[in-house]
Design a protein around this motif. Structure first.
Motif, PDB file in Angstrom:
ATOM      1  N   ALA A 233       0.824  -0.967  -0.121  1.00 33.44           N
ATOM      2  CA  ALA A 233      -0.097   0.019  -0.035  1.00 33.44           C
ATOM      3  C   ALA A 233       0.905   1.281   0.057  1.00 33.44           C
ATOM      4  CB  ALA A 233      -0.838  -0.005   1.146  1.00 33.44           C
ATOM      5  N   GLU A 234       1.999   1.304   0.684  1.00 37.11           N
ATOM      6  CA  GLU A 234       2.838   2.164   0.725  1.00 37.11           C
ATOM      7  C   GLU A 234       3.566   2.611  -0.597  1.00 37.11           C
ATOM      8  OE1 GLU A 234       5.797   2.202   3.936  1.00 37.11           O
ATOM      9  OE2 GLU A 234       4.144   0.865   5.082  1.00 37.11           O
TER      10      GLU A 234
ATOM     11  N   GLN B  13       2.019   1.730  -3.535  1.00 33.82           N
ATOM     12  CA  GLN B  13       0.929   2.346  -4.498  1.00 33.82           C
ATOM     13  C   GLN B  13       0.850   3.794  -4.306  1.00 33.82           C
ATOM     14  OE1 GLN B  13      -2.107  -0.167  -3.167  1.00 33.82           O
ATOM     15  NE2 GLN B  13      -1.864  -1.677  -4.711  1.00 33.82           N
ATOM     16  N   GLU B  14       1.016   4.214  -2.977  1.00 38.74           N
ATOM     17  CA  GLU B  14       0.884   5.644  -2.916  1.00 38.74           C
ATOM     18  C   GLU B  14       2.179   6.273  -3.328  1.00 38.74           C
ATOM     19  OE1 GLU B  14       0.294   8.700   1.015  1.00 38.74           O
ATOM     20  OE2 GLU B  14       0.213   6.467   1.173  1.00 38.74           O
ATOM     21  N   ALA B  15       3.518   5.706  -3.158  1.00 36.78           N
ATOM     22  CA  ALA B  15       4.509   6.405  -3.625  1.00 36.78           C
ATOM     23  C   ALA B  15       5.043   6.452  -5.083  1.00 36.78           C
ATOM     24  CB  ALA B  15       5.793   5.784  -2.670  1.00 36.78           C
TER      25      ALA B  15
ATOM     26  N   LYS C 294       1.915   6.157 -11.247  1.00 41.65           N
ATOM     27  CA  LYS C 294       0.359   5.653 -11.548  1.00 41.65           C
ATOM     28  C   LYS C 294       0.694   4.645 -12.535  1.00 41.65           C
ATOM     29  CE  LYS C 294      -4.278   6.559 -13.003  1.00 41.65           C
ATOM     30  NZ  LYS C 294      -5.428   7.341 -13.744  1.00 41.65           N
TER      31      LYS C 294
END
Length: 360
Positions: free
Chosen positions: A190-191, A193-195, A198
């Motif tokens: 999840a970290e 995907q945020e960092a 896209k």
């Protein structure tokens, strides 16, 4: 952890170590060494009153107190003798006191550092379990790369983490346990995907360890005979050297035996439950431990608490030592276990305290 000490003014002071719960580095916890520092504050009520006032010289199997001048003369004479014999410093090495934390070790080592570096011009000096006079040395300087060229977020977000000469089974650092390990387990996706940009893949990372030493721990036959990886570490209820613990009745009652953490799957295979007694053994030695069934360890791994005043975890360590640092492989060996006498009430009670973390 909490302690009460008396200052030079005669007043009593409370010393409390509180973890920074919002710390992104240790993830809301403190290291065992730092967390128990309060218990080592000098006090007349504990074993901390037994402090060394003079250097000790080993004479046969005894230690004899000598003056500081005699100690300095002896050290200087030995160093001069080696230099006169060899013509260089290749056989002169010094190990200094623990590096501490947040620079504390350098402050504590200031006098020793000035003596060996400035007065005696010794080239080879290291602190604690490091191969140099620096808090973190992972063998990268020889490759022209300074060791601290990244931060903890890199370990959490990297696609692949490569370690040279730093086997995590040996080092067992917070950096590995809290940041690298969650990455390769997939707990930081999840970290990522945020960092990440896209559309960029965010997957569990890979860990590659390049370890140049060959020992029996990696032998295929030995792996079958001794199926468990063994690592060691500290416990909140045990101070680093156990020097003070053996003098504190509440500590001895809370944890009367050293314990071994066993994963539930392995416990089921061996018919074990928390509170059982087992022998952990390999070709180097053996020891008796209290079983603590927990998923804090992975299947196939045993965690042995170290520094227990009745501990025997070092009996399992091989005679191999790193040729550069002379440090044994405390955290990278294999072993097997066998059930002994089953659970007994007092030991089961201790296991219950372990599971509830009621150590104080």
């Amino acid at each position: 952890m909490h302690a009460v000490t008396t200052g030079k003014d005669g007043r009593q002071y409370h010393v409390v170590i509180l973890p920074a719960k919002d710390s992104p580095f240790n993830r809301g916890n403190y290291s065992i060494r730092g967390g128990t520092n309060a218990l080592t504050v000098w006090s007349l009520d504990r074993g901390t009153q037994d402090r060394l006032l003079y250097p000790l010289l080993r004479v046969g199997d005894q230690f004899q107190a000598i003056t500081w001048q005699d100690a300095l003369t002896l050290v200087a004479g030995v160093i001069k003798g080696i230099r006169d014999r060899d013509g260089n410093d290749d056989n002169i090495t010094v190990k200094a006191y623990d590096h501490g934390g947040s620079g504390q070790g350098f402050e504590d080592n200031y006098g020793a550092g000035k003596l060996f570096f400035a007065a005696l011009s010794v080239k080879h000096i290291a602190i604690h379990n490091r191969p140099a006079y620096n808090s973190e040395v992972w063998g990268s300087r020889e490759r022209g790369v300074h060791e601290l060229n990244y931060d903890y977020t890199d370990a959490r977000l990297a696609d692949t983490v490569v370690l040279w000469g730093a086997n995590p089974f040996e080092t067992a650092t917070v950096f590995y346990a809290e940041h690298i390990l969650p990455n390769i387990q997939g707990n930081t996706v999840a970290e990522k995907q945020e960092a990440f940009e896209k559309g960029e893949p965010a997957e569990p990372g890979y860990l590659i360890v390049i370890d140049p030493w060959k020992t029996s721990s990696y032998s295929g036959e030995k792996a079958k005979q001794y199926p468990f990886w063994v690592t060691t570490g500290r416990a909140m209820t045990i101070w680093q050297t156990a020097y003070h613990d053996r003098r504190l009745p509440e500590k001895a009652m809370a944890l009367p035996l050293p314990y071994v953490e066993v994963h539930p799957e392995d416990a089921k295979r061996f018919g074990l439950q928390s509170g059982d007694l087992v022998e952990v053994y390999n070709e180097e030695g053996n020891g008796t431990f209290l079983v603590y069934v927990t998923d804090a360890v992975k299947p196939g791994m045993l965690f042995l608490v170290m520094y227990h005043w009745r501990g025997t975890s070092n009996s399992l360590v091989s005679g191999y030592t790193d040729p550069k640092t002379t440090i044994p492989w405390y955290k990278g060996t294999r072993a097997n276990l066998r059930k002994l006498a089953g659970a007994i009430p007092s030991v089961q009670q201790t296991a219950s305290l372990l599971q509830q973390n009621k150590f104080d």
